[in-house]
Design a protein around this motif. Sequence first.
Motif, mmCIF file in Angstrom:
data_model
loop_
_atom_site.group_PDB
_atom_site.id
_atom_site.type_symbol
_atom_site.label_atom_id
_atom_site.label_comp_id
_atom_site.label_asym_id
_atom_site.label_seq_id
_atom_site.Cartn_x
_atom_site.Cartn_y
_atom_site.Cartn_z
ATOM 1 N N GLN A 192 35.354 50.033 30.332
ATOM 2 C CA GLN A 192 35.273 50.370 28.968
ATOM 3 C C GLN A 192 35.428 49.160 27.841
ATOM 4 O O GLN A 192 36.222 48.988 27.112
ATOM 5 N N TRP A 193 34.496 48.206 28.118
ATOM 6 C CA TRP A 193 34.195 47.039 27.233
ATOM 7 C C TRP A 193 33.187 47.196 26.379
ATOM 8 O O TRP A 193 32.466 48.145 26.348
ATOM 9 N N PRO A 213 36.245 42.302 26.489
ATOM 10 C CA PRO A 213 37.283 43.583 26.380
ATOM 11 C C PRO A 213 36.910 44.033 24.922
ATOM 12 O O PRO A 213 37.027 43.280 23.877
ATOM 13 N N LEU A 250 35.662 39.623 41.372
ATOM 14 C CA LEU A 250 36.662 40.136 40.493
ATOM 15 C C LEU A 250 37.724 41.064 40.936
ATOM 16 O O LEU A 250 37.222 42.115 41.708
ATOM 17 N N ASP A 251 38.901 40.887 40.897
ATOM 18 C CA ASP A 251 39.861 42.022 41.133
ATOM 19 C C ASP A 251 40.515 42.838 39.619
ATOM 20 O O ASP A 251 40.768 41.915 38.728
ATOM 21 N N PHE A 252 40.545 43.997 39.984
ATOM 22 C CA PHE A 252 41.089 44.758 39.059
ATOM 23 C C PHE A 252 42.494 45.571 39.354
ATOM 24 O O PHE A 252 42.505 45.902 40.317
ATOM 25 N N ALA A 253 43.137 45.692 38.438
ATOM 26 C CA ALA A 253 44.465 46.292 38.752
ATOM 27 C C ALA A 253 44.740 47.819 37.873
ATOM 28 O O ALA A 253 44.407 47.447 36.638
ATOM 29 N N PRO A 254 44.923 48.843 38.568
ATOM 30 C CA PRO A 254 45.430 49.898 37.714
ATOM 31 C C PRO A 254 46.961 49.905 37.365
ATOM 32 O O PRO A 254 47.689 49.158 37.812
ATOM 33 N N HIS A 255 47.264 50.739 36.312
ATOM 34 C CA HIS A 255 48.906 50.602 35.925
ATOM 35 C C HIS A 255 49.539 51.487 37.022
ATOM 36 O O HIS A 255 50.567 51.029 37.243
ATOM 37 N N ASP A 266 46.637 56.498 38.200
ATOM 38 C CA ASP A 266 45.577 55.610 37.319
ATOM 39 C C ASP A 266 44.485 55.207 38.649
ATOM 40 O O ASP A 266 43.286 55.253 38.653
ATOM 41 N N GLU A 283 40.598 56.027 38.652
ATOM 42 C CA GLU A 283 39.690 55.050 38.443
ATOM 43 C C GLU A 283 38.789 54.899 39.647
ATOM 44 O O GLU A 283 37.605 54.623 39.556
ATOM 45 N N VAL A 322 39.624 46.916 43.679
ATOM 46 C CA VAL A 322 40.757 47.618 42.883
ATOM 47 C C VAL A 322 42.339 47.337 43.698
ATOM 48 O O VAL A 322 42.324 47.916 44.913
ATOM 49 N N ARG A 364 50.126 48.366 39.146
ATOM 50 C CA ARG A 364 51.172 47.363 38.706
ATOM 51 C C ARG A 364 51.529 47.744 37.284
ATOM 52 O O ARG A 364 50.460 47.396 36.446
#
Lengths: 133, 133
Positions: free
Chosen positions: B27-28, B42, B79-84, B88, B92, B127, B131
């Motif tokens: 969603q960039w 972003p 790349l590493d991505f983190a959900p909340h 999520d 995701e 993913v 956190r």
Amino acid sequence: MALRWYTTVIDCQDPRSLGAWWAEALQWTNVHDAEDEYVIIPSWVTPEDIRTTPWGRQGPGLVFVKVPGPKITKNRLHLDFAPHTSQDRTAEIARLKALGAHRVDVGQDADVSWTVLADPEGNEFCVLSSREM
Amino acid sequence: MALRWYTTVIDCQDPRSLGAWWAEALQWTNVHDAEDEYVIIPSWVTPEDIRTTPWGRQGPGLVFVKVPGPKITKNRLHLDFAPHTSQDRTAEIARLKALGAHRVDVGQDADVSWTVLADPEGNEFCVLSSREM
């Protein structure tokens, strides 16, 4: 956003050695140091930033992790760095080479505005033309 | 610091297609769209941020550039991505798979806390566990 970019991971043979190299190259701070994982973040980022700001939460660091094999081909992802001034550019390239970076040919034309270097494990990165902002 | 991390570059076969895929995934916002180069940043970053803040000046975007050859081995950088939240996280991963990501085996153990996916050109990304911060 439900997903945020947490960090960028670099596979390597020796995380501690390569991570410390990049900390010196970028003048960043080491925040985790183990045999198989070494983490650096920009020195201007505080723990408060990471907790409370969108840009701190967008993982600003580099994580070096140990993998069994060596690099075998040009990396598909690479990092670009920009100096502030052309004087900085010359000085930074000299400094990086003194630290152990070397120039590499990835097929770029002779007249491009960027310089392609590689770190001690061969990971390509670019020093772009200078830009003030 | 004299050098700043300006951006992260991803070699690909079709920059526009892959870049648009990542813009949707994260969603960039697309800020440059050409046949051989597609740039996303972003959506919360403003031009003012880029001019005036250290975190805006630390290139927050992804640049997709066209290269002749396909990906031939596991990427050395990812790349590493983190959900909340864990909710999520599930949502995701389902959303990314619906967009065209697929799970990949890079030799990870069965019980790791992260999920390894690949984008439509096979670039691995993770993913992580959720956190809050």
